[in-house]
Design an enzyme around this catalytic site. Structure first.
Site, mmCIF file in Angstrom:
data_model
loop_
_atom_site.group_PDB
_atom_site.id
_atom_site.type_symbol
_atom_site.label_atom_id
_atom_site.label_comp_id
_atom_site.label_asym_id
_atom_site.label_seq_id
_atom_site.Cartn_x
_atom_site.Cartn_y
_atom_site.Cartn_z
ATOM 1 N N CYS A 126 0.818 -1.225 0.000
ATOM 2 C CA CYS A 126 0.000 0.000 0.000
ATOM 3 C C CYS A 126 0.850 1.273 0.000
ATOM 4 C CB CYS A 126 -0.944 0.002 1.188
ATOM 5 S SG CYS A 126 -1.950 -1.463 1.267
ATOM 6 N N HIS A 275 -3.228 6.905 2.272
ATOM 7 C CA HIS A 275 -3.660 5.614 1.714
ATOM 8 C C HIS A 275 -5.012 5.279 2.330
ATOM 9 C CE1 HIS A 275 -4.226 1.490 0.958
ATOM 10 N NE2 HIS A 275 -3.883 1.096 2.177
ATOM 11 N N ASN A 305 -10.262 -0.247 0.099
ATOM 12 C CA ASN A 305 -8.800 -0.195 0.105
ATOM 13 C C ASN A 305 -8.290 -0.737 -1.231
ATOM 14 O OD1 ASN A 305 -6.067 -0.737 0.474
ATOM 15 N ND2 ASN A 305 -6.310 -1.503 2.562
HETATM 16 O O1 UT7 Z 1 -3.796 -1.235 3.681
HETATM 17 C C1 UT7 Z 1 -3.326 -1.691 4.913
HETATM 18 C C2 UT7 Z 1 -3.921 -3.014 5.110
HETATM 19 N N1 UT7 Z 1 -5.007 -3.271 5.937
HETATM 20 C C3 UT7 Z 1 -5.615 -2.480 6.858
HETATM 21 O O2 UT7 Z 1 -5.371 -1.330 6.981
HETATM 22 C C4 UT7 Z 1 -6.627 -3.109 7.735
HETATM 23 C C5 UT7 Z 1 -6.355 -2.817 9.183
HETATM 24 N N2 UT7 Z 1 -7.319 -3.419 10.093
HETATM 25 C C6 UT7 Z 1 -8.604 -3.045 10.149
HETATM 26 O O3 UT7 Z 1 -9.027 -2.178 9.410
HETATM 27 C C7 UT7 Z 1 -9.483 -3.681 11.204
HETATM 28 O O4 UT7 Z 1 -8.708 -4.441 12.082
HETATM 29 C C8 UT7 Z 1 -10.622 -4.577 10.616
HETATM 30 C C9 UT7 Z 1 -11.634 -3.692 9.899
HETATM 31 C C10 UT7 Z 1 -10.030 -5.570 9.631
HETATM 32 C C11 UT7 Z 1 -11.318 -5.332 11.713
HETATM 33 O O5 UT7 Z 1 -11.829 -4.435 12.685
HETATM 34 P P1 UT7 Z 1 -11.633 -4.734 14.240
HETATM 35 O O6 UT7 Z 1 -12.352 -3.691 14.972
HETATM 36 O O7 UT7 Z 1 -10.154 -4.860 14.477
HETATM 37 O O8 UT7 Z 1 -12.395 -6.093 14.390
HETATM 38 P P2 UT7 Z 1 -11.837 -7.467 14.989
HETATM 39 O O9 UT7 Z 1 -10.764 -8.018 14.130
HETATM 40 O O10 UT7 Z 1 -11.563 -7.218 16.428
HETATM 41 O O11 UT7 Z 1 -13.090 -8.389 14.882
HETATM 42 C C12 UT7 Z 1 -14.149 -8.244 15.747
HETATM 43 C C13 UT7 Z 1 -15.179 -9.310 15.432
HETATM 44 C C14 UT7 Z 1 -14.624 -10.729 15.347
HETATM 45 O O12 UT7 Z 1 -15.573 -11.584 15.938
HETATM 46 P P3 UT7 Z 1 -15.302 -12.211 17.378
HETATM 47 O O13 UT7 Z 1 -14.042 -13.011 17.230
HETATM 48 O O14 UT7 Z 1 -15.136 -11.028 18.305
HETATM 49 O O15 UT7 Z 1 -16.521 -13.008 17.619
HETATM 50 C C15 UT7 Z 1 -14.583 -10.995 13.861
HETATM 51 O O16 UT7 Z 1 -14.743 -12.354 13.557
HETATM 52 O O17 UT7 Z 1 -15.768 -9.028 14.156
HETATM 53 C C16 UT7 Z 1 -15.772 -10.224 13.376
HETATM 54 N N3 UT7 Z 1 -15.694 -9.853 11.977
HETATM 55 C C17 UT7 Z 1 -16.779 -9.562 11.249
HETATM 56 N N4 UT7 Z 1 -18.093 -9.518 11.559
HETATM 57 C C18 UT7 Z 1 -18.938 -9.166 10.580
HETATM 58 C C19 UT7 Z 1 -14.581 -9.727 11.214
HETATM 59 N N5 UT7 Z 1 -14.941 -9.368 9.972
HETATM 60 C C20 UT7 Z 1 -16.302 -9.254 9.972
HETATM 61 C C21 UT7 Z 1 -17.240 -8.909 8.988
HETATM 62 N N6 UT7 Z 1 -18.539 -8.864 9.329
HETATM 63 N N7 UT7 Z 1 -16.888 -8.587 7.736
#
Ligand code: UT7
Length: 348
Positions: A126, A275, A305
Protein backbone atom coordinates in the site's frame (compact mmCIF):
# COMPACT_ATOMS: atom_id res chain seq x y z
CA UNK A 1 4.47 -1.19 15.91
CA UNK A 2 7.71 -0.17 14.15
CA UNK A 3 10.01 0.10 17.17
CA UNK A 4 12.96 1.58 15.36
CA UNK A 5 11.88 4.28 12.98
CA UNK A 6 15.10 4.97 11.13
CA UNK A 7 15.04 8.55 9.90
CA UNK A 8 15.04 8.02 6.17
CA UNK A 9 14.15 11.51 5.15
CA UNK A 10 15.37 11.87 1.60
CA UNK A 11 17.07 15.14 0.84
CA UNK A 12 15.23 17.21 -1.73
CA UNK A 13 17.76 19.53 -3.31
CA UNK A 14 18.71 20.56 -6.81
CA UNK A 15 16.10 20.66 -9.55
CA UNK A 16 12.50 20.93 -8.44
CA UNK A 17 10.44 17.90 -9.41
CA UNK A 18 6.75 18.47 -10.05
CA UNK A 19 3.70 16.29 -10.30
CA UNK A 20 2.08 17.86 -13.38
CA UNK A 21 -1.02 15.75 -13.96
CA UNK A 22 -3.01 12.77 -12.72
CA UNK A 23 -5.45 10.16 -14.02
CA UNK A 24 -7.41 7.26 -12.61
CA UNK A 25 -9.44 4.26 -13.65
CA UNK A 26 -12.11 2.55 -11.62
CA UNK A 27 -13.93 -0.52 -12.94
CA UNK A 28 -17.65 0.00 -13.55
CA UNK A 29 -18.95 -2.84 -11.40
CA UNK A 30 -19.93 -1.67 -7.91
CA UNK A 31 -20.01 -4.23 -5.08
CA UNK A 32 -22.01 -2.87 -2.16
CA UNK A 33 -22.07 -3.96 1.45
CA UNK A 34 -25.57 -5.32 0.81
CA UNK A 35 -24.15 -7.49 -1.99
CA UNK A 36 -21.52 -8.79 0.47
CA UNK A 37 -24.25 -9.66 3.00
CA UNK A 38 -25.38 -12.29 0.46
CA UNK A 39 -21.86 -13.74 0.12
CA UNK A 40 -20.52 -13.99 3.71
CA UNK A 41 -21.87 -13.60 7.24
CA UNK A 42 -21.55 -9.83 7.56
CA UNK A 43 -23.70 -6.71 7.65
CA UNK A 44 -23.67 -3.25 6.16
CA UNK A 45 -23.74 -1.95 9.73
CA UNK A 46 -20.57 -3.91 10.75
CA UNK A 47 -18.60 -2.92 7.64
CA UNK A 48 -19.62 0.74 7.80
CA UNK A 49 -18.93 1.24 11.49
CA UNK A 50 -15.60 -0.71 11.49
CA UNK A 51 -14.20 0.58 8.20
CA UNK A 52 -16.31 3.42 6.73
CA UNK A 53 -16.53 1.43 3.47
CA UNK A 54 -19.93 1.37 1.72
CA UNK A 55 -18.95 0.01 -1.69
CA UNK A 56 -15.93 -0.92 -3.79
CA UNK A 57 -15.25 -1.51 -7.51
CA UNK A 58 -14.53 -4.94 -8.97
CA UNK A 59 -12.81 -5.48 -12.33
CA UNK A 60 -14.20 -8.09 -14.75
CA UNK A 61 -12.23 -11.23 -15.72
CA UNK A 62 -11.17 -9.48 -18.93
CA UNK A 63 -9.48 -6.57 -17.12
CA UNK A 64 -6.07 -7.09 -15.44
CA UNK A 65 -3.88 -4.61 -13.56
CA UNK A 66 -2.09 -3.50 -16.75
CA UNK A 67 -5.45 -2.60 -18.34
CA UNK A 68 -6.49 -0.48 -15.35
CA UNK A 69 -3.00 1.07 -15.31
CA UNK A 70 -3.08 1.88 -19.02
CA UNK A 71 -6.49 3.57 -18.72
CA UNK A 72 -5.36 5.69 -15.73
CA UNK A 73 -2.10 6.61 -17.49
CA UNK A 74 -3.93 7.61 -20.68
CA UNK A 75 -5.98 10.14 -18.69
CA UNK A 76 -2.86 11.53 -16.99
CA UNK A 77 -1.14 11.88 -20.39
CA UNK A 78 -4.20 13.67 -21.83
CA UNK A 79 -4.27 16.09 -18.89
CA UNK A 80 -0.56 16.83 -19.34
CA UNK A 81 -1.01 17.32 -23.10
CA UNK A 82 1.69 14.78 -23.95
CA UNK A 83 1.73 11.25 -25.35
CA UNK A 84 3.47 7.96 -24.69
CA UNK A 85 6.50 8.86 -26.79
CA UNK A 86 7.32 11.70 -24.34
CA UNK A 87 7.66 9.29 -21.39
CA UNK A 88 11.17 8.16 -20.43
CA UNK A 89 10.40 6.22 -17.25
CA UNK A 90 7.40 4.09 -16.24
CA UNK A 91 7.12 2.71 -12.70
CA UNK A 92 4.13 0.58 -11.78
CA UNK A 93 3.52 -0.07 -8.08
CA UNK A 94 1.42 -3.20 -7.61
CA UNK A 95 0.99 -6.36 -5.55
CA UNK A 96 -1.31 -7.80 -8.21
CA UNK A 97 0.80 -7.75 -11.39
CA UNK A 98 -0.72 -9.39 -14.49
CA UNK A 99 1.87 -12.15 -13.96
CA UNK A 100 5.10 -12.67 -12.02
CA UNK A 101 7.08 -11.60 -15.07
CA UNK A 102 7.42 -9.69 -17.31
CA UNK A 103 6.60 -6.57 -15.34
CA UNK A 104 3.23 -4.86 -15.60
CA UNK A 105 5.18 -1.68 -16.48
CA UNK A 106 6.47 -3.34 -19.67
CA UNK A 107 2.89 -4.23 -20.66
CA UNK A 108 1.83 -0.62 -20.02
CA UNK A 109 4.81 0.64 -22.05
CA UNK A 110 3.61 -1.38 -25.03
CA UNK A 111 -0.04 -0.26 -24.58
CA UNK A 112 0.97 3.43 -24.49
CA UNK A 113 3.50 3.23 -27.34
CA UNK A 114 6.07 4.58 -24.86
CA UNK A 115 8.93 2.80 -26.60
CA UNK A 116 11.62 5.18 -25.23
CA UNK A 117 10.70 4.50 -21.59
CA UNK A 118 12.61 2.47 -19.02
CA UNK A 119 9.90 0.31 -17.42
CA UNK A 120 9.80 -1.65 -14.16
CA UNK A 121 7.49 -2.58 -11.29
CA UNK A 122 8.01 -1.95 -7.61
CA UNK A 123 6.40 -3.81 -4.75
CA UNK A 124 5.87 -1.89 -1.53
CA UNK A 125 2.22 -2.90 -1.09
CA UNK A 126 0.00 0.00 0.00
CA UNK A 127 3.03 2.33 0.25
CA UNK A 128 3.87 1.58 -3.40
CA UNK A 129 2.57 4.80 -4.94
CA UNK A 130 4.73 7.06 -2.76
CA UNK A 131 7.71 4.69 -3.11
CA UNK A 132 7.32 4.94 -6.90
CA UNK A 133 6.94 8.74 -6.81
CA UNK A 134 10.14 8.99 -4.78
CA UNK A 135 12.09 6.69 -7.12
CA UNK A 136 10.87 8.74 -10.11
CA UNK A 137 11.86 11.95 -8.29
CA UNK A 138 15.42 10.65 -7.90
CA UNK A 139 15.64 9.80 -11.64
CA UNK A 140 14.27 13.24 -12.54
CA UNK A 141 16.38 15.20 -10.11
CA UNK A 142 19.59 13.55 -11.30
CA UNK A 143 18.71 14.50 -14.87
CA UNK A 144 18.64 10.85 -16.00
CA UNK A 145 15.13 11.36 -17.41
CA UNK A 146 12.95 14.42 -17.93
CA UNK A 147 9.41 12.97 -17.90
CA UNK A 148 8.20 10.05 -15.77
CA UNK A 149 4.94 8.15 -15.39
CA UNK A 150 4.08 6.63 -12.02
CA UNK A 151 1.11 4.27 -11.67
CA UNK A 152 -0.42 2.41 -8.73
CA UNK A 153 -2.64 -0.35 -10.07
CA UNK A 154 -4.39 -3.22 -8.32
CA UNK A 155 -6.82 -6.00 -9.07
CA UNK A 156 -7.06 -7.08 -5.44
CA UNK A 157 -10.26 -9.01 -6.19
CA UNK A 158 -7.98 -11.59 -7.85
CA UNK A 159 -6.19 -12.45 -4.56
CA UNK A 160 -9.13 -12.15 -2.15
CA UNK A 161 -10.70 -15.17 -0.49
CA UNK A 162 -14.36 -14.35 -1.10
CA UNK A 163 -15.36 -16.70 1.74
CA UNK A 164 -13.22 -14.86 4.36
CA UNK A 165 -15.28 -12.06 5.90
CA UNK A 166 -12.21 -10.71 7.73
CA UNK A 167 -10.67 -9.53 4.46
CA UNK A 168 -13.13 -9.67 1.56
CA UNK A 169 -15.13 -6.65 2.73
CA UNK A 170 -12.08 -4.36 2.76
CA UNK A 171 -10.57 -4.29 -0.71
CA UNK A 172 -11.35 -3.03 -4.21
CA UNK A 173 -9.81 -2.66 -7.67
CA UNK A 174 -8.56 0.45 -9.49
CA UNK A 175 -5.58 2.45 -10.70
CA UNK A 176 -4.18 5.95 -10.21
CA UNK A 177 -1.44 7.59 -12.29
CA UNK A 178 0.72 10.72 -12.19
CA UNK A 179 3.12 12.40 -14.62
CA UNK A 180 6.23 14.00 -13.12
CA UNK A 181 8.68 16.47 -14.62
CA UNK A 182 11.77 18.30 -13.39
CA UNK A 183 12.20 22.03 -13.83
CA UNK A 184 14.93 22.72 -16.34
CA UNK A 185 18.48 23.27 -15.19
CA UNK A 186 18.30 27.07 -15.30
CA UNK A 187 15.77 26.83 -12.50
CA UNK A 188 12.78 28.07 -14.50
CA UNK A 189 9.77 25.85 -14.76
CA UNK A 190 8.79 24.14 -18.01
CA UNK A 191 5.57 22.96 -16.46
CA UNK A 192 2.24 24.76 -16.13
CA UNK A 193 1.17 26.64 -13.02
CA UNK A 194 -0.94 24.79 -10.50
CA UNK A 195 1.21 21.71 -10.31
CA UNK A 196 2.78 20.11 -7.29
CA UNK A 197 6.44 20.56 -6.38
CA UNK A 198 7.85 17.84 -4.13
CA UNK A 199 9.20 19.46 -0.94
CA UNK A 200 10.17 16.48 1.25
CA UNK A 201 9.68 12.75 1.54
CA UNK A 202 10.38 9.71 3.66
CA UNK A 203 10.36 6.01 2.88
CA UNK A 204 10.61 3.36 5.60
CA UNK A 205 10.36 -0.39 6.13
CA UNK A 206 10.33 -2.90 8.99
CA UNK A 207 10.79 -6.43 7.62
CA UNK A 208 10.54 -7.97 11.09
CA UNK A 209 6.76 -7.63 10.75
CA UNK A 210 6.50 -9.27 7.33
CA UNK A 211 3.89 -11.81 8.48
CA UNK A 212 1.21 -9.26 9.42
CA UNK A 213 0.01 -8.90 5.85
CA UNK A 214 1.05 -11.28 3.07
CA UNK A 215 0.19 -13.67 0.28
CA UNK A 216 2.30 -16.74 1.07
CA UNK A 217 1.81 -18.80 -2.12
CA UNK A 218 2.90 -18.40 -5.71
CA UNK A 219 6.51 -17.30 -5.12
CA UNK A 220 9.73 -19.32 -4.85
CA UNK A 221 9.05 -20.20 -1.16
CA UNK A 222 5.73 -21.90 -1.86
CA UNK A 223 5.34 -22.36 -5.61
CA UNK A 224 1.87 -23.06 -6.99
CA UNK A 225 0.87 -26.66 -6.33
CA UNK A 226 -2.29 -28.58 -5.62
CA UNK A 227 -1.37 -28.28 -1.91
CA UNK A 228 -0.90 -24.49 -2.07
CA UNK A 229 -4.24 -24.21 -3.85
CA UNK A 230 -6.13 -26.45 -1.43
CA UNK A 231 -4.67 -24.56 1.56
CA UNK A 232 -5.69 -21.20 0.08
CA UNK A 233 -2.13 -19.85 0.11
CA UNK A 234 -2.73 -17.69 -2.97
CA UNK A 235 -5.06 -15.45 -1.00
CA UNK A 236 -4.21 -12.30 0.95
CA UNK A 237 -3.75 -13.02 4.70
CA UNK A 238 -3.92 -10.30 7.33
CA UNK A 239 -3.70 -9.80 11.08
CA UNK A 240 -6.23 -6.95 11.06
CA UNK A 241 -5.82 -5.73 14.64
CA UNK A 242 -2.00 -5.52 14.58
CA UNK A 243 -2.04 -3.96 11.13
CA UNK A 244 -4.52 -1.37 12.38
CA UNK A 245 -2.29 -0.31 15.31
CA UNK A 246 0.91 -0.24 13.24
CA UNK A 247 -0.75 1.80 10.49
CA UNK A 248 -1.76 4.61 12.84
CA UNK A 249 1.63 4.76 14.54
CA UNK A 250 3.75 4.54 11.38
CA UNK A 251 1.77 7.07 9.31
CA UNK A 252 1.56 9.69 12.04
CA UNK A 253 5.29 9.36 12.91
CA UNK A 254 6.33 9.62 9.24
CA UNK A 255 4.09 12.66 8.78
CA UNK A 256 5.68 14.44 11.74
CA UNK A 257 9.23 13.73 10.53
CA UNK A 258 8.51 14.95 7.00
CA UNK A 259 6.87 18.13 8.29
CA UNK A 260 9.81 18.72 10.65
CA UNK A 261 12.30 18.27 7.81
CA UNK A 262 10.43 20.91 5.80
CA UNK A 263 10.23 23.25 8.81
CA UNK A 264 6.42 23.12 8.76
CA UNK A 265 3.58 22.05 11.04
CA UNK A 266 0.30 20.33 10.28
CA UNK A 267 -1.40 23.75 10.31
CA UNK A 268 0.63 24.60 7.19
CA UNK A 269 -0.92 21.68 5.29
CA UNK A 270 -4.19 22.13 3.38
CA UNK A 271 -4.78 18.47 2.42
CA UNK A 272 -3.73 15.16 3.90
CA UNK A 273 -4.18 12.49 1.22
CA UNK A 274 -3.60 9.18 3.00
CA UNK A 275 -3.66 5.61 1.71
CA UNK A 276 -7.37 4.79 1.95
CA UNK A 277 -7.22 1.80 4.32
CA UNK A 278 -10.00 2.34 6.81
CA UNK A 279 -11.85 5.48 7.92
CA UNK A 280 -11.06 4.77 11.59
CA UNK A 281 -7.32 4.53 10.85
CA UNK A 282 -7.35 7.80 8.90
CA UNK A 283 -9.39 9.64 11.51
CA UNK A 284 -7.01 8.43 14.23
CA UNK A 285 -3.96 9.58 12.22
CA UNK A 286 -5.58 12.98 11.71
CA UNK A 287 -6.30 13.29 15.44
CA UNK A 288 -2.74 12.25 16.41
CA UNK A 289 -1.39 14.94 14.09
CA UNK A 290 -3.79 17.58 15.42
CA UNK A 291 -5.39 17.98 11.98
CA UNK A 292 -8.99 19.08 11.47
CA UNK A 293 -11.40 16.67 9.70
CA UNK A 294 -11.55 19.15 6.77
CA UNK A 295 -7.85 18.54 6.07
CA UNK A 296 -8.33 14.79 5.49
CA UNK A 297 -9.25 13.67 1.98
CA UNK A 298 -11.19 10.40 2.09
CA UNK A 299 -12.90 8.30 -0.56
CA UNK A 300 -12.61 4.92 1.18
CA UNK A 301 -16.42 4.86 1.49
CA UNK A 302 -16.76 4.50 -2.31
CA UNK A 303 -13.68 2.53 -3.34
CA UNK A 304 -12.50 0.57 -0.27
CA UNK A 305 -8.80 -0.19 0.11
CA UNK A 306 -7.15 -0.31 -3.34
CA UNK A 307 -3.60 -0.74 -1.94
CA UNK A 308 -0.96 0.91 -4.19
CA UNK A 309 -3.68 2.56 -6.29
CA UNK A 310 -5.47 4.44 -3.52
CA UNK A 311 -3.33 7.60 -3.26
CA UNK A 312 -3.20 8.06 -7.03
CA UNK A 313 -6.98 7.69 -7.27
CA UNK A 314 -7.52 10.10 -4.36
CA UNK A 315 -5.09 12.68 -5.81
CA UNK A 316 -6.85 12.51 -9.17
CA UNK A 317 -10.25 13.12 -7.51
CA UNK A 318 -8.87 15.99 -5.45
CA UNK A 319 -7.29 17.70 -8.46
CA UNK A 320 -10.16 17.13 -10.93
CA UNK A 321 -12.64 18.48 -8.36
CA UNK A 322 -10.55 21.67 -8.25
CA UNK A 323 -9.84 21.29 -4.53
CA UNK A 324 -6.07 21.86 -4.85
CA UNK A 325 -5.34 25.59 -5.06
CA UNK A 326 -2.06 27.34 -5.82
CA UNK A 327 0.16 27.31 -2.74
CA UNK A 328 -1.74 24.47 -1.02
CA UNK A 329 0.53 22.00 0.73
CA UNK A 330 -0.53 18.39 0.29
CA UNK A 331 0.74 15.60 2.54
CA UNK A 332 0.64 12.06 1.11
CA UNK A 333 0.82 9.26 3.70
CA UNK A 334 0.94 5.50 3.30
CA UNK A 335 1.38 2.27 5.19
CA UNK A 336 1.31 -1.34 4.05
CA UNK A 337 2.66 -4.88 3.98
CA UNK A 338 6.37 -5.35 4.48
CA UNK A 339 5.90 -3.49 6.69
CA UNK A 340 6.43 -0.35 4.68
CA UNK A 341 5.45 3.26 5.18
CA UNK A 342 5.96 6.52 3.32
CA UNK A 343 5.21 10.22 3.43
CA UNK A 344 5.62 12.96 0.83
CA UNK A 345 4.93 16.68 1.02
CA UNK A 346 3.92 18.62 -2.11
CA UNK A 347 3.27 22.30 -2.70
CA UNK A 348 0.72 23.13 -5.35
O1 UT7 B 1 -3.80 -1.23 3.68
C1 UT7 B 1 -3.33 -1.69 4.91
C2 UT7 B 1 -3.92 -3.01 5.11
N1 UT7 B 1 -5.01 -3.27 5.94
C3 UT7 B 1 -5.61 -2.48 6.86
O2 UT7 B 1 -5.37 -1.33 6.98
C4 UT7 B 1 -6.63 -3.11 7.74
C5 UT7 B 1 -6.36 -2.82 9.18
N2 UT7 B 1 -7.32 -3.42 10.09
C6 UT7 B 1 -8.60 -3.05 10.15
O3 UT7 B 1 -9.03 -2.18 9.41
C7 UT7 B 1 -9.48 -3.68 11.20
O4 UT7 B 1 -8.71 -4.44 12.08
C8 UT7 B 1 -10.62 -4.58 10.62
C9 UT7 B 1 -11.63 -3.69 9.90
C10 UT7 B 1 -10.03 -5.57 9.63
C11 UT7 B 1 -11.32 -5.33 11.71
O5 UT7 B 1 -11.83 -4.43 12.69
P1 UT7 B 1 -11.63 -4.73 14.24
O6 UT7 B 1 -12.35 -3.69 14.97
O7 UT7 B 1 -10.15 -4.86 14.48
O8 UT7 B 1 -12.40 -6.09 14.39
P2 UT7 B 1 -11.84 -7.47 14.99
O9 UT7 B 1 -10.76 -8.02 14.13
O10 UT7 B 1 -11.56 -7.22 16.43
O11 UT7 B 1 -13.09 -8.39 14.88
C12 UT7 B 1 -14.15 -8.24 15.75
C13 UT7 B 1 -15.18 -9.31 15.43
C14 UT7 B 1 -14.62 -10.73 15.35
O12 UT7 B 1 -15.57 -11.58 15.94
P3 UT7 B 1 -15.30 -12.21 17.38
O13 UT7 B 1 -14.04 -13.01 17.23
O14 UT7 B 1 -15.14 -11.03 18.31
O15 UT7 B 1 -16.52 -13.01 17.62
C15 UT7 B 1 -14.58 -10.99 13.86
O16 UT7 B 1 -14.74 -12.35 13.56
O17 UT7 B 1 -15.77 -9.03 14.16
C16 UT7 B 1 -15.77 -10.22 13.38
N3 UT7 B 1 -15.69 -9.85 11.98
C17 UT7 B 1 -16.78 -9.56 11.25
N4 UT7 B 1 -18.09 -9.52 11.56
C18 UT7 B 1 -18.94 -9.17 10.58
C19 UT7 B 1 -14.58 -9.73 11.21
N5 UT7 B 1 -14.94 -9.37 9.97
C20 UT7 B 1 -16.30 -9.25 9.97
C21 UT7 B 1 -17.24 -8.91 8.99
N6 UT7 B 1 -18.54 -8.86 9.33
N7 UT7 B 1 -16.89 -8.59 7.74
Amino acid sequence: MPTVAPPQILPVSGRTVRLISTGSCLPEKVLTNTDLEKMVETSDEWITTRTGIRERRIAPDTQASSDLATAAATKALESAGIDGSDIELIIVATITPDMLFPSTACLVQQNLGASRAIAFDIEAACSGFIYALEIARQFLQSGAVSTALVIGSEKLSSIIDWTDRNTCVLFGDGAGAAILRADNTSGTTETPDGTGAILASELGADGSRNTLLSMPGGGSRIPASTRSLSEGLHFLKMDGKETFKNAIQAMSAAARRVLDSAGLTIADVRWIVPHQANQRILTAVGEKLGASPEQLFMNVDRFGNTSAASIGIAMDELIRAGHARKGDRILLLAFGAGLTWAAMLLEW
